[in-house]
Structures are given as structure tokens and as C-alpha cells.
Motif scaffolding. Structure first.
Motif, PDB file in Angstrom:
ATOM      1  N   CYS A  28       1.027  -1.207  -0.401  1.00  0.00           N
ATOM      2  CA  CYS A  28      -0.065  -0.322  -0.061  1.00  0.00           C
ATOM      3  C   CYS A  28       0.684   0.786  -0.106  1.00  0.00           C
ATOM      4  CB  CYS A  28      -0.918   0.095   1.377  1.00  0.00           C
ATOM      5  SG  CYS A  28      -2.420  -1.236   0.771  1.00  0.00           S
ATOM      6  N   ALA A  29       2.090   1.428   0.517  1.00  0.00           N
ATOM      7  CA  ALA A  29       2.777   2.561   0.742  1.00  0.00           C
ATOM      8  C   ALA A  29       3.507   3.303  -0.997  1.00  0.00           C
ATOM      9  CB  ALA A  29       3.850   2.289   0.988  1.00  0.00           C
ATOM     10  N   SER A  36       4.524   4.022  11.347  1.00  0.00           N
ATOM     11  CA  SER A  36       6.365   4.932  11.083  1.00  0.00           C
ATOM     12  C   SER A  36       5.793   6.185  10.459  1.00  0.00           C
ATOM     13  CB  SER A  36       6.354   3.362  11.320  1.00  0.00           C
ATOM     14  OG  SER A  36       6.516   2.787  12.181  1.00  0.00           O
ATOM     15  N   THR A  37       5.672   5.546   8.979  1.00  0.00           N
ATOM     16  CA  THR A  37       5.567   6.443   7.922  1.00  0.00           C
ATOM     17  C   THR A  37       4.842   7.512   8.210  1.00  0.00           C
ATOM     18  OG1 THR A  37       6.602   4.135   6.155  1.00  0.00           O
ATOM     19  CG2 THR A  37       6.495   6.577   5.633  1.00  0.00           C
ATOM     20  N   GLY A  38       3.586   7.133   8.309  1.00  0.00           N
ATOM     21  CA  GLY A  38       3.192   9.116   8.395  1.00  0.00           C
ATOM     22  C   GLY A  38       3.933   9.397   9.667  1.00  0.00           C
ATOM     23  N   SER A  52       7.139   7.139   1.721  1.00  0.00           N
ATOM     24  CA  SER A  52       6.378   5.920   0.719  1.00  0.00           C
ATOM     25  C   SER A  52       6.758   4.928  -0.043  1.00  0.00           C
ATOM     26  CB  SER A  52       4.942   7.123   0.742  1.00  0.00           C
ATOM     27  OG  SER A  52       4.593   7.542   1.430  1.00  0.00           O
ATOM     28  N   MET A  53       7.923   5.347  -1.117  1.00  0.00           N
ATOM     29  CA  MET A  53       8.484   3.694  -1.567  1.00  0.00           C
ATOM     30  C   MET A  53       8.780   3.357  -1.326  1.00  0.00           C
ATOM     31  SD  MET A  53       6.397   4.955  -4.559  1.00  0.00           S
ATOM     32  CE  MET A  53       7.603   3.922  -5.524  1.00  0.00           C
ATOM     33  N   LEU A  62      10.973  -1.983   2.373  1.00  0.00           N
ATOM     34  CA  LEU A  62      11.056  -1.870   3.620  1.00  0.00           C
ATOM     35  C   LEU A  62      10.869  -3.278   4.572  1.00  0.00           C
ATOM     36  CD1 LEU A  62      12.229   1.014   6.005  1.00  0.00           C
ATOM     37  CD2 LEU A  62      10.341  -0.756   6.766  1.00  0.00           C
ATOM     38  N   ASN A  63       9.203  -2.818   4.268  1.00  0.00           N
ATOM     39  CA  ASN A  63       7.930  -4.259   5.361  1.00  0.00           C
ATOM     40  C   ASN A  63       7.946  -5.279   4.248  1.00  0.00           C
ATOM     41  OD1 ASN A  63       6.225  -2.297   6.753  1.00  0.00           O
ATOM     42  ND2 ASN A  63       6.059  -1.019   5.312  1.00  0.00           N
TER      43      ASN A  63
END
Length: 399
Positions: A63-64, A119-121, A341-342, A347-348
Motif C-alpha cells: 500500500c505504501a 511510522s511512515t505517516g 512512502s516508496m 522495507l515492509n
């Protein structure tokens, strides 16, 4: 630490994110505490239960990239509010699961929400508010989020003892709806973008575009280290047992890891204004292969295990900050959201893949099999960071 004294709004945002990230990461830590109960009720094996977390990471990663435009267009606040609303039904579905299909569907929904909120957000929101001070702000946040397991593991244990694991899921759904969502809605700036001055303006005006190859190196360094960190964390206690420690000793030594990791993050935070994410990554990343080599050559000596935990804990703790802040070296405020986001996709995916891979190597080849692959990946990450250090933008070098 000067930003904490000078920017009251940033302190407020940090407090909101500290609470919501603790809730977000803490509540998804159900399997380590109630895994056996889940396995019994669902009629599946314990590894199958833990595969739910892998499903979460895969969903978050996929989804990122899709969320990158949403973060850039609408800002972190709105995206994180939407993600919280999406995550609430995930816990409700999880509480209703009686078979594997519904169980994994719940983790997919939680992954959809987590891709927007975990995290990212939070890093994107801090970059929106803090601008050039974002590295220190992210380091401060990670000091708190590193304690999510220490806080929510006993919380989950208590709640499951009172209400069962299904009731605990409903409590966590209510917590997201009644605590996290109002905090995002009423206690964070609508679209606060910090003014870029000095170095940041110089970079934007004078620096050439960042080459795609540099972005590829950033992704490779972060992904390789994430594979090592998430994989070793998952098998840490079992690794110590394979190295010759008794079960009680392995748990006792392993319990030191979180404290050392948070302490290393604290040291990086205290000096966060003096060095960038690449410097943190080089120093911390070098400690990881040294620690692994020491354990592989020591034949399980107690002193070597203690040294391994100290070096690995400090290195992995500081490296977690580096993974979040390396993109700040190359990308300005407008580009950071898209880059983060990319990066979240590989990473995930690495976070989901590494535990079963390292567990398989540990089972079939012993500690040296798992440590050998982790050693190779750690060395590769350090070499890539050396290349990235030579590609720093001129403005970053001047800073």
C-alpha cells in the motif's frame, strides 16, 4: 535538544504521535502474548498465527507507494485519520475470527490502516512540522515508540486475562476510535509546513536533482538492514539458546536488548543536531557485523554473548533512527513524503520475509547459518552507506 525549547507546536505534535504510535505498534503485538490461545481457538499452528503479522507487513508494503500521492496531496494528518478509521474494523473482524480465512483478512485490514498510520505517516508529519529539525524530532519519537512492547505486552496480558483475546481486540478497536482518532483530528496541525531557511533553501535552489541511482542505494541500504534487524529480533532468544545458553539465561540476556536499543536511540537523539542519518548509519551499521562475527567465533562463551548483545543492541537501536532519517539527507520537505512512502514497500516486505528465512536457517544450519546471512547483509549495507556518504548533496556536507 534546542528544538524542544523553542517550538511549542512541535512538542505538542510529538506528544500526540508518541501516544498514537505507542497505541498503533503496541496493539498489533497480540501474537507474542496470546498466540497459543489464538492457535487453539482458530485450530491452526503457532507459526500460522505469527504469519498474521507477516501479512500485516506485506499489506503495508504494497500500500505504501499508492499512499505516496495521498500524503503529498492531503498531508499526513488526513491520511493518518483515514488509516485509523480503516484499522478499527480490522480489530472487530479479528475478534470475530473462528477460522484462518477471517483471521488473515483481519490482518490485511490492519495492514491497510497501518500503512497510513504506523511510522511512515508519523515521520512525514514531523517533517511537515519540523522541517530541517525533523531528524531530531524523529529521534525523540523513536525513544518513546521503542517502549511499545514493554508497555503493551503486559497490557495485552492483563486484558486477555480479564476479557479474553477477543475482548482485548474490541478494547483496542475502541482505543483507536476514542483516543487516536480524536488526537489526530483535534491536536495536530491541519497542514503545517515549516519554513525552510538557510541550508534547506540553498539545497532547493542550487543542488541538482537527486539521481535515481542514489535513491536505489538508499532503498538497498535500508532494506538490507531492516531484513537483519527484524529477522534477528524475531529469533533472538532462540538464537541465544542455540549458542548454548539455558532457556532462563537466554530470556534474561534477551530482555536486555530493548533497553540497550532505546539507550542507543537516546544517545543519537542527544547529538542528533551534530550528524545526519548517514553518519549514524555508518557508525551503528559497523557495530552489527562486528557483533555477529564475535558471536560466531566465540563458541558460545558468556562474555562473548554479553558483548554481542551490547554491540548489536546499540547498533540496531541507532540504526532504526538512521533508517528513518537517511532520506532527509537527500530529499527536501516536499519530496520526503514520496521518498518515504516508496521506501516503505521493500522495507515492509523485508520485515515480513526475514523472520521465516532466518528461522529456517537457524533450524537447519544452526546459529552460524542465520548469523552468516545477517553478517553478509550487514556488511553490504555498510558498503552502500559509504557510497551514499560520497553522494551527499553539497548543502548537506556544508551543514
Amino acid at each position: 535538544m534546542q528544538f524542544l525549547k523553542s517550538d511549542g507546536r512541535l512538542i505538542g505534535v510529538l506528544m500526540v504521535l508518541a501516544i498514537t504510535q505507542l497505541i498503533g505498534w503496541g496493539t498489533i503485538g497480540l501474537p507474542p502474548i496470546v498466540g497459543r490461545e489464538l492457535a487453539t481457538d482458530l485450530g491452526v499452528s503457532l507459526p500460522m498465527v505469527f504469519a498474521g503479522t507477516s501479512t500485516l507487513y506485506v499489506t503495508m508494503g504494497l500500500c505504501a507507494p499508492w499512499l505516496a500521492k495521498a500524503f503529498a496531496r492531503h498531508g499526513a494528518r488526513k491520511v493518518m485519520m483515514a488509516g485509523t478509521i480503516v484499522a478499527v474494523p480490522g480489530y472487530i473482524v479479528l475478534s470475530l475470527a473462528h477460522e484462518p480465512m477471517l483471521y488473515f483478512a483481519a490482518w490485511v485490514v490492519l495492514g491497510l490502516g497501518g500503512s497510513a498510520t504506523l511510522s511512515t505517516g508519523a515521520y512525514i508529519m514531523l517533517n511537515e512540522v519540523a522541517g530541517p529539525k525533523a531528524k531530531s524530532a524523529i529521534g525523540a519519537l523513536m525513544l518513546v515508540t521503542g517502549l511499545s512492547g514493554s508497555i503493551f505486552w503486559p497490557t495485552t496480558s492483563f486484558l486477555s486475562g480479564q476479557f479474553g483475546w477477543r475482548g482485548t481486540c474490541l478494547v483496542y478497536a475502541a482505543m483507536l476510535l476514542l483516543v487516536s482518532l480524536p488526537l489526530y483530528a483535534f491536536a495536530t496541525p491541519r497542514r503545517a509546513v515549516a519554513k525552510e531557511t538557510g541550508v534547506a533553501q540553498a539545497r532547493k535552489a542550487d543542488a541538482p536533482p537527486i539521481p535515481r541511482s542514489t535513491f536505489g542505494l538508499v532503498v538497498a541500504a535500508i532494506t538490507l538492514n531492516a531484513f537483519v534487524s527484524f529477522g534477528l529480533s524475531a529469533i533472538f532468544v532462540e538464537l541465544l539458546r542455540v549458542e548454548g545458553l539455558a532457556p532462563a539465561q537466554a530470556i534474561a540476556f534477551g530482555s536486555m536488548l530493548g533497553v540497550i536499543q532505546v539507550s542507543a536511540r537516546g544517545l543519537d537523539f542527544l547529538g542528533g543536531g551534530r550528524w545526519d542519518g548517514i553518519t549514524t548509519g555508518l557508525v551503528a551499521g559497523t557495530a552489527l557485523p562486528v557483533a555477529m562475527l564475535l558471536l560466531m567465533l566465540s563458541e558460545g562463551a558468556t562474555w562473548a554473548v554479553a558483548a554481542f548483545i551490547l554491540l548489536y543492541g546499540a547498533g540496531s537501536g541507532a540504526m532504526a533512527v538512521a533508517r528513518a532519517t537517511i532520506p532527509l539527507v537527500f530529499y527536501d520537505q516536499a519530496e520526503f513524503a514520496k521518498a518515504s512512502s516508496m521506501i516503505a514497500l521493500p522495507l515492509n516486505l523485508a520485515s515480513a520475509l526475514s523472520p521465516p528465512v532466518l528461522a529456517g536457517l537457524l533450524t537447519h544450519f544452526g546459529g552460524r547459518g542465520a548469523l552468516g546471512l545477517a553478517f553478509v547483509f550487514s556488511c553490504a549495507a555498510v558498503l552502500i552507506l559509504v557510497l551514499l556518504a560520497r553522494r551527499r548533496p553539497r548543502s548537506a556536507v556544508a551543514a
